[in-house]
Design a protein around this motif. Structure first.
Motif, mmCIF file in Angstrom:
data_model
loop_
_atom_site.group_PDB
_atom_site.id
_atom_site.type_symbol
_atom_site.label_atom_id
_atom_site.label_comp_id
_atom_site.label_asym_id
_atom_site.label_seq_id
_atom_site.Cartn_x
_atom_site.Cartn_y
_atom_site.Cartn_z
ATOM 1 N N VAL A 208 45.283 15.260 -50.562
ATOM 2 C CA VAL A 208 46.195 14.529 -51.443
ATOM 3 C C VAL A 208 45.403 13.913 -52.587
ATOM 4 O O VAL A 208 44.505 13.101 -52.354
ATOM 5 C CB VAL A 208 46.934 13.415 -50.676
ATOM 6 C CG1 VAL A 208 47.863 12.647 -51.616
ATOM 7 C CG2 VAL A 208 47.717 13.989 -49.498
ATOM 8 N N GLU A 221 54.664 2.294 -56.388
ATOM 9 C CA GLU A 221 53.700 3.383 -56.497
ATOM 10 C C GLU A 221 53.030 3.668 -55.158
ATOM 11 O O GLU A 221 52.826 4.824 -54.786
ATOM 12 C CB GLU A 221 52.652 3.044 -57.554
ATOM 13 C CG GLU A 221 53.177 3.062 -58.977
ATOM 14 C CD GLU A 221 52.142 2.559 -59.980
ATOM 15 O OE1 GLU A 221 52.103 3.104 -61.095
ATOM 16 O OE2 GLU A 221 51.380 1.632 -59.638
ATOM 17 N N ALA A 224 55.462 5.509 -52.941
ATOM 18 C CA ALA A 224 55.596 6.910 -53.329
ATOM 19 C C ALA A 224 54.398 7.728 -52.850
ATOM 20 O O ALA A 224 54.558 8.868 -52.387
ATOM 21 C CB ALA A 224 55.740 7.013 -54.841
ATOM 22 N N LEU A 225 53.207 7.142 -52.946
ATOM 23 C CA LEU A 225 52.011 7.852 -52.506
ATOM 24 C C LEU A 225 52.017 8.042 -50.993
ATOM 25 O O LEU A 225 51.680 9.117 -50.481
ATOM 26 C CB LEU A 225 50.762 7.092 -52.953
ATOM 27 C CG LEU A 225 49.403 7.767 -52.707
ATOM 28 C CD1 LEU A 225 49.379 9.188 -53.245
ATOM 29 C CD2 LEU A 225 48.289 6.945 -53.329
ATOM 30 N N ARG A 226 52.422 7.007 -50.261
ATOM 31 C CA ARG A 226 52.502 7.142 -48.807
ATOM 32 C C ARG A 226 53.543 8.194 -48.409
ATOM 33 O O ARG A 226 53.366 8.930 -47.437
ATOM 34 C CB ARG A 226 52.841 5.788 -48.173
ATOM 35 C CG ARG A 226 51.729 4.752 -48.296
ATOM 36 C CD ARG A 226 52.001 3.543 -47.416
ATOM 37 N NE ARG A 226 51.077 2.457 -47.692
ATOM 38 C CZ ARG A 226 51.343 1.396 -48.439
ATOM 39 N NH1 ARG A 226 52.544 1.289 -49.004
ATOM 40 N NH2 ARG A 226 50.441 0.458 -48.639
ATOM 41 N N ALA A 227 54.640 8.263 -49.175
ATOM 42 C CA ALA A 227 55.668 9.268 -48.884
ATOM 43 C C ALA A 227 55.113 10.671 -49.141
ATOM 44 O O ALA A 227 55.395 11.606 -48.375
ATOM 45 C CB ALA A 227 56.895 9.015 -49.753
ATOM 46 N N GLU A 228 54.310 10.832 -50.204
ATOM 47 C CA GLU A 228 53.691 12.121 -50.480
ATOM 48 C C GLU A 228 52.730 12.508 -49.355
ATOM 49 O O GLU A 228 52.683 13.665 -48.926
ATOM 50 C CB GLU A 228 52.934 12.046 -51.824
ATOM 51 C CG GLU A 228 52.078 13.267 -52.154
ATOM 52 C CD GLU A 228 52.887 14.520 -52.436
ATOM 53 O OE1 GLU A 228 52.275 15.582 -52.617
ATOM 54 O OE2 GLU A 228 54.140 14.437 -52.477
ATOM 55 N N ILE A 229 51.972 11.528 -48.862
ATOM 56 C CA ILE A 229 51.054 11.782 -47.749
ATOM 57 C C ILE A 229 51.835 12.217 -46.519
ATOM 58 O O ILE A 229 51.490 13.211 -45.837
ATOM 59 C CB ILE A 229 50.202 10.536 -47.454
ATOM 60 C CG1 ILE A 229 49.223 10.291 -48.585
ATOM 61 C CG2 ILE A 229 49.472 10.673 -46.124
ATOM 62 C CD1 ILE A 229 48.526 8.962 -48.507
ATOM 63 N N ARG A 231 54.752 13.582 -46.391
ATOM 64 C CA ARG A 231 55.337 14.911 -46.601
ATOM 65 C C ARG A 231 54.299 15.998 -46.338
ATOM 66 O O ARG A 231 54.576 16.991 -45.649
ATOM 67 C CB ARG A 231 55.872 15.009 -48.026
ATOM 68 C CG ARG A 231 56.589 16.334 -48.323
ATOM 69 C CD ARG A 231 57.032 16.393 -49.781
ATOM 70 N NE ARG A 231 55.901 16.446 -50.692
ATOM 71 C CZ ARG A 231 55.200 17.563 -50.959
ATOM 72 N NH1 ARG A 231 55.540 18.712 -50.360
ATOM 73 N NH2 ARG A 231 54.201 17.537 -51.808
ATOM 74 N N LYS A 232 53.088 15.824 -46.882
ATOM 75 C CA LYS A 232 52.064 16.845 -46.712
ATOM 76 C C LYS A 232 51.600 16.946 -45.261
ATOM 77 O O LYS A 232 51.338 18.028 -44.758
ATOM 78 C CB LYS A 232 50.870 16.557 -47.632
ATOM 79 C CG LYS A 232 51.168 16.803 -49.093
ATOM 80 C CD LYS A 232 49.911 17.045 -49.901
ATOM 81 C CE LYS A 232 50.247 17.473 -51.327
ATOM 82 N NZ LYS A 232 49.033 17.825 -52.096
ATOM 83 N N GLN A 235 54.222 18.870 -43.419
ATOM 84 C CA GLN A 235 54.109 20.318 -43.654
ATOM 85 C C GLN A 235 52.972 20.917 -42.860
ATOM 86 O O GLN A 235 53.044 22.065 -42.406
ATOM 87 C CB GLN A 235 53.896 20.566 -45.149
ATOM 88 C CG GLN A 235 55.098 20.262 -46.019
ATOM 89 C CD GLN A 235 54.785 20.421 -47.500
ATOM 90 O OE1 GLN A 235 53.623 20.460 -47.918
ATOM 91 N NE2 GLN A 235 55.839 20.503 -48.312
#
Length: 236
Positions: A208, A221, A224-229, A231-232, A235
């Motif tokens: 990430v 912010e 949002a970054l924790r949500a991106e983490i 999500r990845k 996956q």
């Protein structure tokens, strides 16, 4: 200039049963010059073992590690590892005998150590001892800085303060840096890129990037970054 290139294909230890215990599986990543990376993973997944391999302290593995040019190395271990019979300043000078008085004074001031430089390790709090370990690593002006959970066992307030001081040092003198941690917020606060490791045998399961590394972020912010983490990792 060469980057840090890590390609560990396999690492194992002899088990008490007589077999082999796999610690690291196929694991590869790279860091550009001046880039800060964070290895994030569960306890016991092989993070410290990987750092020892990169530092050249463990050569019993399959794969290769290419260090940045010149290869001057600064390491901060989980424990400060200061010589108890030498003062704080002597511990730092032992690692960097050619460092000028001016450079060391500036470094001690940046880390809040100037008033403690003549104290012995037994007279230091754990927070001051960890700052001394950071000063020792930066004093050698490394091309590669390795940090093995340098803020572990500190209270949240002190750990945050030391993270901010480390971020300021890395910003002031860019150095290729690899941080080992199990604390996602700590990694977000310091790194350009986060490498998430699986349970042992470790492999990279997600990478990430962090926009505007080492800058203050709003709660939105960070969320949002924790949500991106998440999500990845989902996956993976």
């Amino acid at each position: 200039m060469r980057r840090l290139e890590v390609d560990v294909r396999h690492k194992s230890f002899a088990a008490a049963s007589g077999g082999r215990l796999d610690v690291i599986g196929s694991l590869a990543f790279s860091l550009g010059n001046g880039e800060v990376g964070a290895l994030v993973g569960p306890s016991g997944c092989g993070k410290t073992t990987l750092l020892r391999i990169i530092a050249g302290l463990d050569r019993d593995y399959d794969g290769s590690v290419t260090l940045p040019d010149h290869g001057r190395l600064g390491v901060v271990f989980q424990e400060p590892r200061l010589l108890p019979w030498r003062t704080l300043e002597q511990n730092v000078r032992l690692a960097a005998p050619d460092a000028s008085d001016e450079a060391l004074t500036a470094l001690f001031r940046a880390l809040g150590l100037d008033a403690h430089r003549q104290l012995f390790p037994g007279e230091l709090s754990l927070g001051l001892a960890r700052r001394a370990a950071l000063a020792r690593a930066f004093a050698v002006e490394p091309e590669l800085l390795l940090l093995d959970e340098p803020f572990v066992s500190l209270d949240d307030t002190l750990a945050m303060r030391l993270r901010d001081e480390l971020a300021e040092l890395v910003t002031r003198r860019p150095v290729t840096t690899l941080l080992v941690t199990h604390n996602v917020d700590e990694a977000i606060g310091l790194a350009d890129r986060l490498f998430f490791l699986s349970a042992s045998p470790a492999r990279v399961i997600a990478e990430v990037p962090v926009a505007r590394p080492r800058e203050k972020r709003t709660a939105e912010e960070l969320a949002a970054l924790r949500a991106e983490i998440a999500r990845k990792l989902g996956q993976a």
